[in-house]
Structures are given as structure tokens and as C-alpha cells.
Design an enzyme around this catalytic site. Structure first.
Site, PDB file in Angstrom:
ATOM      1  N   ARG A  14       3.573  -4.168   0.543  1.00  0.00           N
ATOM      2  CA  ARG A  14       2.914  -2.988   0.791  1.00  0.00           C
ATOM      3  C   ARG A  14       2.847  -3.054   2.239  1.00  0.00           C
ATOM      4  O   ARG A  14       1.890  -3.554   2.801  1.00  0.00           O
ATOM      5  CB  ARG A  14       1.563  -2.764   0.122  1.00  0.00           C
ATOM      6  CG  ARG A  14       1.833  -2.865  -1.432  1.00  0.00           C
ATOM      7  CD  ARG A  14       0.424  -3.174  -2.101  1.00  0.00           C
ATOM      8  NE  ARG A  14       0.012  -4.606  -1.667  1.00  0.00           N
ATOM      9  CZ  ARG A  14      -0.972  -5.049  -2.304  1.00  0.00           C
ATOM     10  NH1 ARG A  14      -1.913  -4.473  -3.164  1.00  0.00           N
ATOM     11  NH2 ARG A  14      -1.293  -6.338  -1.902  1.00  0.00           N
ATOM     12  N   ASN A  53      -6.602 -11.084  -7.694  1.00  0.00           N
ATOM     13  CA  ASN A  53      -7.039 -10.018  -8.095  1.00  0.00           C
ATOM     14  C   ASN A  53      -6.684 -10.198  -9.856  1.00  0.00           C
ATOM     15  O   ASN A  53      -5.816 -10.655 -10.208  1.00  0.00           O
ATOM     16  CB  ASN A  53      -6.167  -8.701  -7.630  1.00  0.00           C
ATOM     17  CG  ASN A  53      -6.185  -8.413  -6.353  1.00  0.00           C
ATOM     18  OD1 ASN A  53      -7.086  -7.626  -5.928  1.00  0.00           O
ATOM     19  ND2 ASN A  53      -5.285  -8.815  -5.703  1.00  0.00           N
ATOM     20  N   LYS A  62     -13.721  -7.770   6.167  1.00  0.00           N
ATOM     21  CA  LYS A  62     -13.733  -6.755   5.286  1.00  0.00           C
ATOM     22  C   LYS A  62     -14.820  -7.334   4.265  1.00  0.00           C
ATOM     23  O   LYS A  62     -15.409  -8.513   4.087  1.00  0.00           O
ATOM     24  CB  LYS A  62     -12.326  -7.252   4.367  1.00  0.00           C
ATOM     25  CG  LYS A  62     -12.075  -8.518   4.128  1.00  0.00           C
ATOM     26  CD  LYS A  62     -10.746  -8.398   3.342  1.00  0.00           C
ATOM     27  CE  LYS A  62     -10.125  -9.878   3.179  1.00  0.00           C
ATOM     28  NZ  LYS A  62      -8.853  -9.964   2.733  1.00  0.00           N
ATOM     29  N   GLU A 103      -5.917 -12.799  -1.467  1.00  0.00           N
ATOM     30  CA  GLU A 103      -6.826 -12.381  -2.585  1.00  0.00           C
ATOM     31  C   GLU A 103      -6.263 -12.827  -3.951  1.00  0.00           C
ATOM     32  O   GLU A 103      -4.939 -13.065  -4.093  1.00  0.00           O
ATOM     33  CB  GLU A 103      -7.027 -11.024  -2.541  1.00  0.00           C
ATOM     34  CG  GLU A 103      -7.861 -10.159  -1.555  1.00  0.00           C
ATOM     35  CD  GLU A 103      -8.152  -8.976  -1.780  1.00  0.00           C
ATOM     36  OE1 GLU A 103      -8.084  -8.073  -2.851  1.00  0.00           O
ATOM     37  OE2 GLU A 103      -8.551  -8.133  -0.567  1.00  0.00           O
ATOM     38  N   LYS A 151     -11.881 -11.843  -4.034  1.00  0.00           N
ATOM     39  CA  LYS A 151     -11.751 -12.615  -2.616  1.00  0.00           C
ATOM     40  C   LYS A 151     -12.082 -13.809  -2.293  1.00  0.00           C
ATOM     41  O   LYS A 151     -11.483 -14.551  -1.977  1.00  0.00           O
ATOM     42  CB  LYS A 151     -12.326 -11.659  -1.616  1.00  0.00           C
ATOM     43  CG  LYS A 151     -11.842 -10.201  -1.386  1.00  0.00           C
ATOM     44  CD  LYS A 151     -12.522  -9.212  -0.324  1.00  0.00           C
ATOM     45  CE  LYS A 151     -11.827  -7.880  -0.208  1.00  0.00           C
ATOM     46  NZ  LYS A 151     -11.570  -7.121  -1.395  1.00  0.00           N
ATOM     47  N   ASP A 202      -2.098 -11.489  -3.765  1.00  0.00           N
ATOM     48  CA  ASP A 202      -2.115 -10.813  -2.533  1.00  0.00           C
ATOM     49  C   ASP A 202      -1.517 -12.024  -1.344  1.00  0.00           C
ATOM     50  O   ASP A 202      -2.385 -12.957  -1.081  1.00  0.00           O
ATOM     51  CB  ASP A 202      -3.003 -10.063  -2.066  1.00  0.00           C
ATOM     52  CG  ASP A 202      -3.348  -8.949  -2.631  1.00  0.00           C
ATOM     53  OD1 ASP A 202      -2.381  -8.555  -3.536  1.00  0.00           O
ATOM     54  OD2 ASP A 202      -4.115  -8.063  -2.577  1.00  0.00           O
ATOM     55  N   ARG A 218      -3.542  -1.829   7.603  1.00  0.00           N
ATOM     56  CA  ARG A 218      -3.539  -2.018   5.991  1.00  0.00           C
ATOM     57  C   ARG A 218      -2.414  -1.636   5.280  1.00  0.00           C
ATOM     58  O   ARG A 218      -1.899  -0.562   5.376  1.00  0.00           O
ATOM     59  CB  ARG A 218      -4.963  -1.147   5.477  1.00  0.00           C
ATOM     60  CG  ARG A 218      -6.343  -1.624   5.976  1.00  0.00           C
ATOM     61  CD  ARG A 218      -7.356  -0.714   5.725  1.00  0.00           C
ATOM     62  NE  ARG A 218      -7.006   0.708   5.912  1.00  0.00           N
ATOM     63  CZ  ARG A 218      -7.855   1.727   5.655  1.00  0.00           C
ATOM     64  NH1 ARG A 218      -8.852   1.680   4.725  1.00  0.00           N
ATOM     65  NH2 ARG A 218      -7.577   3.000   6.090  1.00  0.00           N
ATOM     66  N   ARG A 263       2.000  -8.256  -3.161  1.00  0.00           N
ATOM     67  CA  ARG A 263       1.644  -8.204  -4.304  1.00  0.00           C
ATOM     68  C   ARG A 263       2.575  -8.996  -5.369  1.00  0.00           C
ATOM     69  O   ARG A 263       3.614  -8.437  -5.605  1.00  0.00           O
ATOM     70  CB  ARG A 263       1.373  -6.795  -4.807  1.00  0.00           C
ATOM     71  CG  ARG A 263       0.999  -6.986  -6.605  1.00  0.00           C
ATOM     72  CD  ARG A 263      -0.408  -7.667  -6.787  1.00  0.00           C
ATOM     73  NE  ARG A 263      -1.365  -7.611  -6.011  1.00  0.00           N
ATOM     74  CZ  ARG A 263      -2.531  -6.341  -6.217  1.00  0.00           C
ATOM     75  NH1 ARG A 263      -2.110  -5.681  -7.362  1.00  0.00           N
ATOM     76  NH2 ARG A 263      -3.456  -6.413  -5.506  1.00  0.00           N
TER      77      ARG A 263
END
Length: 313
Positions: free
Chosen positions: A224, A282, A159, A280, A124, A272, A232, A209
């Protein structure tokens, strides 16, 4: 070649969509030998980093889908590649494993992703290196700072820094309902740092993603999409995964970051993006291989393997 996968217990895999399993299948089908262990099986012994590992064969059955050999102790440098695929959270034991893997790298092991790069990239916080690509963002432990951010942006998302799969993500609208309670609970009364961002309504079109492999951009993203009243989009939170070509804006972001991150040893990365904003980066165990492959004409596992083979040449 011999590939060692350091992963979660095989019985925990969701075999219909597990990206690590897709990697294993692609590697095996190309004639490579697979080995498996968990992070707890990586240890320092007799002056070397070794793995108490087992030979692994992936079978076509959907029930008894794998076969493991006897436990053998092998130095990590004896493998063609070591793939760290243990899922977050990035806790102290995950950190300990990366330190052992760094020792293995010094001894000649080829580890993907490079363990020091994984340590340096909070999934993050690492977005703050690229402020021109991210939405308005606050990182703090202070309730007063969150309240001021909310007064400025009115609609926000809060978050924890160590969450995964959408865990612990809250939206607070213009009325500020339960803002203090959410911050106090998530932040454990100031003991944990939180990330706060302006809410992006483009989430309705999906949290995208985007996969980067060996400095190259996979041309399809997995959107997503949140379902019902959920904010979410994470698949673990019930989001619907829809593969789609990258937009020009998403491509620009991905093509800017791909060579930078790859040069640091981050061979496989999952960006993301929401509405073209980076949310983000990842690096621990990026997923979505299967969903993108099944819904597009792009075979992500084969592309991953071909790119890995080039990196090992």
C-alpha cells in the site's frame, strides 16, 4: 455447511473490493449456505448464545447484490463455522461480543478467529512480543518520554493504539515541529496511550499487508504505497495497492509468526510490514483479499475456504 458471518451492515460493503464479500462468494460458490447478522444480533437467551440471523444469498448484480431471508434465532453451535468480520474499532461493544462468542465456544461453536485470542492480541501492542522484528518503538502516555525518543531518533511516527485505516497517524521530523501539540491532542493530555516508532523511509515502497491463513503464508503481499506528500499507505487514506511476491525477508517474518499465531486460534491474520519490519498484527477483520487476487495468480478467497474446510474437518 452453514457459515454465519457476523459483519457490518451489508449496505456499507464496498462491493468491488470487500474481503468479507469475497469470502461469502467463495463459500456460496462451493455450495455452502450463508447466514448473516450484526454483532448487536448476538445474544444470550435461554441458556445459549444465539444469533437473530438471516439466510443470505449473494447475487451477481452490482446494485441489488444480496438477498436476505426472514429473521431466525439459531444457537451459534448449530453453524459449521462462525466468522467474526466486524470492522474495528475494538471498543467496549466489540469486547462484549467477544465475551459472548467465548461463551458460544464453550458450548461447542467454532468461531474464527478464536475470540479469546482476539482479546489477547492488541493489533498494535502485540508486536512487542517479537522485539527482534520491529523498528525502535515506544509505548507511553508521557510527553517527556516521546520527546526523549524524538531526540534519539529524530524522525518519528506517532499513532493512537485504537486507530485504523491510518487514522491519527502523524510524522514529526528532525525539527520537532508541533511535537508537544500532537502528543497532547492525540493522547488527550495523557489520558490515552500512544505508540511512537522511528520513521521508516521504506514506506515509499509500500506498507506491505501479508496474509496468514490457517498457519500458511499467502505468497503475495499488497504493498500500500503512499501517494503525493502523504506518509500513510493505508488504502483508506488514499494509498495505491500493488500486489507483489513476498521478499525473502518478508517471508522469513511471516513464516516465523504463522504457526505461532495459528496455534493460538488466530486463523486469519494480516501482518503489516515496512522495510521488513513488523509494525502491526491485524486479527479483527484483515482485508486485501480482492486486490491480491485481482493482481496475481493466487486466489485468496478460494485458498481461505479450502484451508477453513480442512480446519473444520
Amino acid at each position: 455447511m452453514d457459515f454465519l458471518f457476523i459483519a457490518d451492515p451489508l449496505e456499507s460493503f464496498k462491493i468491488q473490493k470487500d474481503s468479507t464479500l469475497a469470502m461469502m462468494r467463495a463459500a456460496q460458490e462451493a455450495g455452502n449456505r450463508l447466514w448473516f447478522c450484526q454483532s448487536r444480533n448476538v445474544l444470550w437467551r435461554d441458556d445459549f448464545v444465539v444469533a437473530d440471523c438471516q439466510a443470505l444469498v449473494i447475487k451477481p448484480s452490482s446494485t441489488h447484490w444480496y438477498e436476505l431471508g426472514d429473521i431466525e434465532s439459531r444457537s451459534l453451535k448449530s453453524f459449521s463455522a462462525v466468522l467474526m468480520r466486524t470492522d474495528p474499532p475494538f471498543d467496549i461493544e466489540y469486547l462484549n461480543t467477544t465475551w459472548l462468542l467465548s461463551a458460544a465456544v464453550r458450548q461447542g461453536a467454532k468461531v474464527f478467529n478464536e475470540p479469546s485470542a482476539v482479546r489477547d492480541h492488541s493489533e498494535k501492542l502485540s508486536i512487542t512480543e517479537f522485539p527482534e522484528l520491529i523498528p525502535p518503538t515506544l509505548v507511553t502516555r508521557e510527553l517527556e518520554a516521546v520527546e526523549h525518543f524524538h531526540q534519539t531518533h529524530r524522525d518519528i511516527v506517532i499513532k493512537p493504539l485504537d486507530g485504523m485505516g491510518g487514522m491519527g497517524v502523524f510524522r514529526v521530523g528532525a525539527d520537532g515541529l508541533n511535537l508537544a501539540s500532537i502528543v497532547e491532542t492525540l493522547g488527550e493530555n495523557g489520558a490515552r496511550t500512544l505508540m511512537v516508532q522511528r520513521f521508516l523511509p521504506e514506506i515509499a515502497q509500500g506498507d506491505k499487508r501479508v496474509l496468514l491463513i490457517g498457519g500458511k503464508v499467502v505468497p503475495f503481499a499488497l504493498a500500500r504505497i503512499p501517494q503525493g506528500n502523504e506518509i500513510r499507505g493505508n488504502l483508506a487514506a488514499g494509498g495505491k495497492g500493488v500486489a507483489m511476491p513476498l521478499t525473502e525477508g518478508e517471508k522469513r517474518v511471516a513464516e516465523k509468526l504463522a504457526p505461532i499465531l495459528n496455534q493460538r486460534g488466530l486463523f486469519l491474520v494480516g501482518l503489516d510490514l515496512i522495510g521488513g519490519f513488523l509494525t502491526e498484527i491485524n486479527v479483527t477483520s484483515p482485508t486485501c483479499f480482492v486486490e491480491i487476487t485481482d493482481q496475481s495468480n493466487f486466489d485468496v478467497p478460494k485458498f481461505w475456504l479450502a484451508t477453513l474446510e480442512k480446519a473444520l474437518a
